[in-house]
Design a protein around this motif. Sequence first.
Motif, PDB file in Angstrom:
ATOM      1  N   ARG A  95       0.832  -1.220   0.000  1.00  0.00           N
ATOM      2  CA  ARG A  95       0.000   0.000   0.000  1.00  0.00           C
ATOM      3  C   ARG A  95       0.864   1.266   0.000  1.00  0.00           C
ATOM      4  NH1 ARG A  95      -5.163  -1.285   0.462  1.00  0.00           N
ATOM      5  NH2 ARG A  95      -5.747  -3.294   1.383  1.00  0.00           N
ATOM      6  N   GLN A  97       2.406   4.935  -0.730  1.00  0.00           N
ATOM      7  CA  GLN A  97       1.940   6.277  -1.074  1.00  0.00           C
ATOM      8  C   GLN A  97       2.432   6.644  -2.465  1.00  0.00           C
ATOM      9  OE1 GLN A  97       1.987   9.847   1.701  1.00  0.00           O
ATOM     10  NE2 GLN A  97       3.813  10.262   0.474  1.00  0.00           N
ATOM     11  N   THR A  98       3.685   6.263  -2.763  1.00  0.00           N
ATOM     12  CA  THR A  98       4.313   6.571  -4.051  1.00  0.00           C
ATOM     13  C   THR A  98       5.049   5.348  -4.561  1.00  0.00           C
ATOM     14  OG1 THR A  98       4.649   8.890  -3.430  1.00  0.00           O
ATOM     15  CG2 THR A  98       6.009   8.036  -5.225  1.00  0.00           C
ATOM     16  N   PRO A 117      -2.646  -0.229 -10.398  1.00  0.00           N
ATOM     17  CA  PRO A 117      -3.914   0.528 -10.429  1.00  0.00           C
ATOM     18  C   PRO A 117      -3.693   1.917 -11.001  1.00  0.00           C
ATOM     19  CG  PRO A 117      -3.602  -0.554  -8.303  1.00  0.00           C
ATOM     20  CD  PRO A 117      -2.316  -0.721  -9.049  1.00  0.00           C
ATOM     21  N   LYS A 118      -4.669   2.395 -11.747  1.00  0.00           N
ATOM     22  CA  LYS A 118      -4.523   3.691 -12.415  1.00  0.00           C
ATOM     23  C   LYS A 118      -4.419   4.845 -11.415  1.00  0.00           C
ATOM     24  CE  LYS A 118      -7.014   2.320 -16.618  1.00  0.00           C
ATOM     25  NZ  LYS A 118      -5.808   1.863 -17.255  1.00  0.00           N
ATOM     26  N   ASP A 119      -4.950   4.651 -10.203  1.00  0.00           N
ATOM     27  CA  ASP A 119      -4.906   5.739  -9.227  1.00  0.00           C
ATOM     28  C   ASP A 119      -3.678   5.689  -8.328  1.00  0.00           C
ATOM     29  OD1 ASP A 119      -5.551   3.499  -7.791  1.00  0.00           O
ATOM     30  OD2 ASP A 119      -7.258   4.381  -6.726  1.00  0.00           O
ATOM     31  N   GLN A 120      -2.746   4.755  -8.602  1.00  0.00           N
ATOM     32  CA  GLN A 120      -1.516   4.690  -7.826  1.00  0.00           C
ATOM     33  C   GLN A 120      -0.576   5.812  -8.273  1.00  0.00           C
ATOM     34  OE1 GLN A 120      -0.116   2.603  -5.195  1.00  0.00           O
ATOM     35  NE2 GLN A 120       1.216   4.397  -5.358  1.00  0.00           N
ATOM     36  N   PHE A 121      -0.205   6.704  -7.361  1.00  0.00           N
ATOM     37  CA  PHE A 121       0.700   7.798  -7.706  1.00  0.00           C
ATOM     38  C   PHE A 121       2.072   7.217  -8.049  1.00  0.00           C
ATOM     39  CE2 PHE A 121       3.840  11.103  -6.516  1.00  0.00           C
ATOM     40  CZ  PHE A 121       3.453  12.066  -7.446  1.00  0.00           C
ATOM     41  N   THR A 122       2.539   7.535  -9.256  1.00  0.00           N
ATOM     42  CA  THR A 122       3.729   6.899  -9.820  1.00  0.00           C
ATOM     43  C   THR A 122       4.680   7.947 -10.377  1.00  0.00           C
ATOM     44  OG1 THR A 122       2.419   4.949 -10.395  1.00  0.00           O
ATOM     45  CG2 THR A 122       4.549   5.190 -11.486  1.00  0.00           C
ATOM     46  N   ARG A 151       1.870   6.917 -18.649  1.00  0.00           N
ATOM     47  CA  ARG A 151       1.439   6.341 -17.383  1.00  0.00           C
ATOM     48  C   ARG A 151       1.933   7.107 -16.146  1.00  0.00           C
ATOM     49  NH1 ARG A 151       0.278   5.865 -13.134  1.00  0.00           N
ATOM     50  NH2 ARG A 151      -0.396   4.069 -11.892  1.00  0.00           N
ATOM     51  N   ASP A 153       2.748   9.766 -13.280  1.00  0.00           N
ATOM     52  CA  ASP A 153       2.125  11.024 -12.862  1.00  0.00           C
ATOM     53  C   ASP A 153       3.147  12.151 -12.763  1.00  0.00           C
ATOM     54  OD1 ASP A 153      -0.670  10.015 -12.181  1.00  0.00           O
ATOM     55  OD2 ASP A 153       0.587   8.671 -10.999  1.00  0.00           O
ATOM     56  N   PRO A 363       3.226  13.098  -3.445  1.00  0.00           N
ATOM     57  CA  PRO A 363       2.064  13.547  -4.213  1.00  0.00           C
ATOM     58  C   PRO A 363       1.710  14.995  -3.891  1.00  0.00           C
ATOM     59  CG  PRO A 363       1.673  11.382  -3.253  1.00  0.00           C
ATOM     60  CD  PRO A 363       2.948  11.895  -2.661  1.00  0.00           C
TER      61      PRO A 363
END
Length: 368
Positions: A95, A97-98, A117-122, A151, A153, A363
């Motif tokens: 899990r 955060q980044t 997952p698309k909402d995972q800050f990368t 992909r 962020d 983020p």
Amino acid sequence: MAGKLLILQDSLQFGGHEIMFLNLLPGALPSEAFDEIVVRMPEGNAIFQQRLRDLGSPRLRIAPWRYAKRPAEPYLAGFRRDYGAAVRETILHERPQTVLLLQGRIENLAVPMLSMPKDQFTVSYIPMAHSMRDMDRNSLGDSVRRRLYRRPDRFIVPSHAVAGQLTRVGARAPATVIENIVKPPVRSTSPDIRSAFGLPHDRRIALFLGRFDPQQKGLDLLIAAMQRSAAALDAWTFLFVGDGPGLAAIEALKGGALDIRIIPWTDRPHDFLLGSDVMLMPSRYEGVPLVMLEAMLCGLPILASEIDVFREYLPAERCVNFGTVNLAAQLDALFAAGRGAAVDQDAHRIARARAQFAEALVPGAKAV
């Protein structure tokens, strides 16, 4: 509230990009934004694992696994279901955060980018982003890679030239520019270094240091330039330090009009930077080469090709077209000018780069 930073790397090689990352990582280790940093890399990359252990941080957990980048990864990544499942399981378990992607090129970590997952800050830390066209390859590959560039962020890049490359290949996320940092060399004297490696004391030395790659590193262009100017290069010794597929082409020059010396790669490149008179960098494309920064720290003059990153770092008169250059005239002019003042990276500059790196992983932080 502090979170977790998950770092992914899938190369079996340990090179300049990993070294740059390790120089910046100490900025993130004490960051209040993360209570733990987890690094997943291939089991076979023992050097990278050991360098991480050498940092000696209790907040750093090293977690090797069996997955590594394969050939044709942009095309086959969607079929590597076991790798993709392992990525999703890791994200669910940790899990983070980044997620920080340590990418030598966008092909690296294609499976995680398509699996997370698309909402995972990368965040992608990437040293270069040339298009296939830039590299004289099939430009159809650019359309395949475009979805990978879209992909992350955020990107972290070593120069404004690389930020420009990202825009041209279709990346949409902001890029934070953080200059590479390198350690200054141990000082010695040129005669001592030359004696140690059997190099002539009474000749000028032009150095090519690194991978003998005819295409990317422009070795074919350099060899042709040397041959065009051979009659006027009798005062010069050409020293090639490294290895790679272009070795046979260099060896073929031996016994002719040019004085050619070849030394296998060593873990002490500074010896040759300090013992040479000019550095040759005829590359067709690059990120921000570690060896260029090290040469600048030594005050060694560099004659480089006219690509974006060299124009950003070097004086205009030192960026030339190796396909047409009068190599003898350029080398003689650089030798006459002498070694420059060493470009030092002081403690404040290093600390600033590390702080910028840590901030870029959070983020909501503003790209700079």
